[in-house]
Write a protein that holds these residues in place. Structure first.
Motif, PDB file in Angstrom:
ATOM      1  N   HIS A 241      53.101  31.102  13.701  1.00  0.00           N
ATOM      2  CA  HIS A 241      52.630  30.610  12.405  1.00  0.00           C
ATOM      3  C   HIS A 241      53.201  31.502  11.314  1.00  0.00           C
ATOM      4  CE1 HIS A 241      50.053  29.154   9.196  1.00  0.00           C
ATOM      5  NE2 HIS A 241      49.554  28.234  10.000  1.00  0.00           N
TER       6      HIS A 241
ATOM      7  N   ARG B  76      52.385  32.122   8.285  1.00  0.00           N
ATOM      8  CA  ARG B  76      51.485  32.966   7.505  1.00  0.00           C
ATOM      9  C   ARG B  76      51.133  34.246   8.273  1.00  0.00           C
ATOM     10  NH1 ARG B  76      46.287  31.098   3.838  1.00  0.00           N
ATOM     11  NH2 ARG B  76      46.452  32.848   2.381  1.00  0.00           N
TER      12      ARG B  76
ATOM     13  N   THR C 296      45.240  37.609  12.512  1.00  0.00           N
ATOM     14  CA  THR C 296      45.551  36.490  11.617  1.00  0.00           C
ATOM     15  C   THR C 296      45.827  35.220  12.409  1.00  0.00           C
ATOM     16  OG1 THR C 296      46.461  38.017   9.971  1.00  0.00           O
ATOM     17  CG2 THR C 296      47.081  35.704   9.777  1.00  0.00           C
TER      18      THR C 296
ATOM     19  N   VAL D  76      44.513  31.309  11.754  1.00  0.00           N
ATOM     20  CA  VAL D  76      45.352  30.195  11.319  1.00  0.00           C
ATOM     21  C   VAL D  76      45.648  29.203  12.436  1.00  0.00           C
ATOM     22  CG1 VAL D  76      46.390  31.464   9.406  1.00  0.00           C
ATOM     23  CG2 VAL D  76      47.478  31.555  11.663  1.00  0.00           C
TER      24      VAL D  76
ATOM     25  N   ILE E 243      42.032  35.357   4.722  1.00  0.00           N
ATOM     26  CA  ILE E 243      42.474  33.991   5.037  1.00  0.00           C
ATOM     27  C   ILE E 243      41.318  33.181   5.596  1.00  0.00           C
ATOM     28  CG2 ILE E 243      44.019  32.632   6.500  1.00  0.00           C
ATOM     29  CD1 ILE E 243      46.011  34.971   6.302  1.00  0.00           C
TER      30      ILE E 243
ATOM     31  N   PRO F 136      41.938  28.238   6.353  1.00  0.00           N
ATOM     32  CA  PRO F 136      43.317  27.753   6.535  1.00  0.00           C
ATOM     33  C   PRO F 136      43.419  26.268   6.243  1.00  0.00           C
ATOM     34  CG  PRO F 136      42.271  28.115   8.660  1.00  0.00           C
ATOM     35  CD  PRO F 136      41.317  28.649   7.624  1.00  0.00           C
TER      36      PRO F 136
ATOM     37  N   ARG G 120      40.548  22.350   3.715  1.00  0.00           N
ATOM     38  CA  ARG G 120      40.598  23.644   4.391  1.00  0.00           C
ATOM     39  C   ARG G 120      39.528  23.679   5.468  1.00  0.00           C
ATOM     40  NH1 ARG G 120      43.875  27.390   2.103  1.00  0.00           N
ATOM     41  NH2 ARG G 120      44.672  26.890   0.007  1.00  0.00           N
TER      42      ARG G 120
END
Length: 515
Positions: free
Chosen positions: A27, A29, A54, A58, A159, A164, A210
């Protein structure tokens, strides 16, 4: 054998060299987060920890704190490799009698085990094993990291607080498990509209949605402030155990307190002038080493297929048949990191199935693994279900050191992982290909009864494969991944680069931003 796929569409990814560090993950991000840690003075381990957490936000259906995995580390100044196993274990209170066989030929998910009543080893809290991801990151941080634990969890927390974006690809993956997600109302509330449809914005790009990861954000904030042991000895662990037991599982605080992630000497072997370091033990590392032992120097595709088939057969005979099939999607995250000093990390982390056990720990916001499915539910087998035992894994994070530098590689995709790692490694060593060339070279998979070949392979190669194996020819597509989903970084003459699976719409390699 079908070969008449359209050749009018082509997808490619460009590899760029840099003097700075690079993070290649599933990913973009997450790769950006890791690259920013490098830019702020962190080393490869710092970036790996930030990237790992992370990714759990995500793409939470692939991996996260509720799962486990392993990593291989290369320390450039020491000229030494380390292997860190943070795989899952079955709970001590697990009772094999709670998983009676139905008599059906096979289960409904990744493994062709005899079916268990109500798929109790596959879906729901009864499939949850002791998670190891947090302990693994803690062990790596304690030994090698240069930045504070809380600072490395901060990007993932931010995040998660924002949530996400739900896009077409997340909707596709959610759809693949929507029926099972719907069985857990807590999980469905995050990923499904009205308990049925995957969350997604408008097809024209309007009305973006989101995912609500506020529960995960709160857990990450506490994990950052109270430390990793809170997951195994404190409030996070207590909440997780209460949730899992409330939904019928047997995970206990005793299981969490007893869990440790462990460093081992890597399984190391030579291939010409290249020194490989991979995971030992109940992983795919020994199968990778066996493949190279069987492969003649400069082997072509049929020779690679023969070596992989023999290595798989040896794995089955000596390590227990893990039995994954081709028709289920990969459900793991792999990423590779290199910093400007040449330190490298290859990390594979997983929930096992996509969305794991399809069970949410509602108090912590974490998706829980279904590691119990790794065990054969039939008694008397090398990998039979038992309490308090480590799970057999197919992961294969690997680092290779060459005279020019080296590379770190791995993949997601279950039993298909080792085939992808083996072929990419062969292209980069025996074949002398660049990283970009290796990732754009069509692959095959031979982990099952049928060899699955990329339709882009030359016709004469396909014809030779058909002479030895039943062959299914498939095109390169974004879903499913017929040949696993790899990510790699490379160092050559002091410059770094990275690349990810060409057909993955999310995966990307990101370079350390300039100061």
């Amino acid at each position: 054998m079908q070969t008449n796929f359209s050749a009018t569409q082509k997808t490619s990814k460009t590899v760029t060299e840099t003097e700075g560090g690079v993070v290649a993950s599933q990913h973009r991000r997450a790769s950006e987060v890791g690259a920013q840690v490098l830019a702020e003075g962190g080393d490869a381990i710092d970036a790996a920890i930030a990237t790992a957490f992370t990714l759990g936000v995500v793409e939470p259906w692939m991996s996260g704190p509720g799962g486990g995995g392993a990593m291989v580390i290369w320390r450039a100044k020491e000229q030494r490799a380390y292997a860190l196993n943070f795989g899952m274990r079955s709970p001590a209170a697990l009772d094999v009698a709670d998983y009676p066989l139905t008599g059906a030929a096979r289960a409904t998910d990744l493994f062709p085990w005899p079916a268990v009543k109500d798929d109790r080893n596959v879906v729901g809290a009864t499939a949850v094993a002791v998670p190891g991801m947090v302990a693994g990151m803690e062990a790596a941080h304690s030994r090698f990291a240069t930045k504070a634990w809380g600072d490395l969890l901060a990007p993932a927390t931010a995040i998660a607080e924002e949530g996400p974006l739900a896009d077409w690809y997340s909707a596709l993956l959610t759809t693949s498990s929507a029926r099972l997600i719907a069985k857990d109302p807590d999980l469905a509330a995050i990923f499904l509209e009205d308990g049925t449809w995957p969350r997604i914005g408008g097809w024209t790009g309007s009305g973006q949605q989101r995912l609500d990861m506020s529960g995960m954000a709160a857990t990450l904030r506490r994990l950052a402030s109270h430390g990793a042991r809170d997951f195994y000895e404190g409030e996070i662990g207590e909440a997780m155990v209460a949730d899992v037991q409330g939904k019928g599982g047997c995970l206990s605080m005793e299981d969490l307190r007893a869990y440790t992630a462990n460093f081992f000497e890597p399984l190391s072997f030579d291939r010409g002038t290249t020194r490989f370091h991979t995971m030992p033990g109940l992983t795919a590392g020994p199968t990778l080493a066996d493949y190279f032992t069987r492969l003649a120097s400069g082997g072509d595709v049929p020779a690679m297929a023969d070596a992989l088939r023999a290595a798989y057969d040896h794995r089955i005979a000596t390590m227990g048949h893990d039995g994954e099939t081709h028709d289920s999607p990969g459900c793991t995250s792999h990423f590779s990191v290199i910093d400007r000093e040449g330190n490298m990390v290859a990390v594979t982390q997983t929930l096992l199935s996509i969305f794991g056990s399809r069970t949410l720990s509602q108090s912590t916001g974490m998706l829980m693994n279904n590691g119990i499915m790794w065990f054969d539910p039939e008694p008397g087998k090398p990998n039979s279900l038992a309490s308090g035992q480590p799970c057999l894994m197919n992961i294969c994070p690997t680092i290779a050191i060459t005279p020019e530098g080296g590379f770190a590689v791995g993949a997601s995709g279950g039993r298909k992982i080792v085939g992808a790692v083996a072929q990419l490694s062969t292209h980069l060593t025996d074949g002398g290909l660049t990283l970009e060339q290796a990732f754009h070279t069509p692959r095959f998979d031979i982990s099952g009864e049928t060899l699955v070949a990329n339709s882009a392979l030359p016709q004469d190669v396909l014809d030779r494969l058909v002479q030895s194996y039943p062959v299914s020819v498939q095109p390169s597509v974004s879903y499913p991944f017929f040949w696993a989903c790899p990510s790699a970084v490379m160092r050559r003459d002091g410059r770094n680069m990275g690349c990810t699976e060409v057909m993955s719409p999310w995966a990307d390699a990101v370079s350390e931003p300039s100061a």
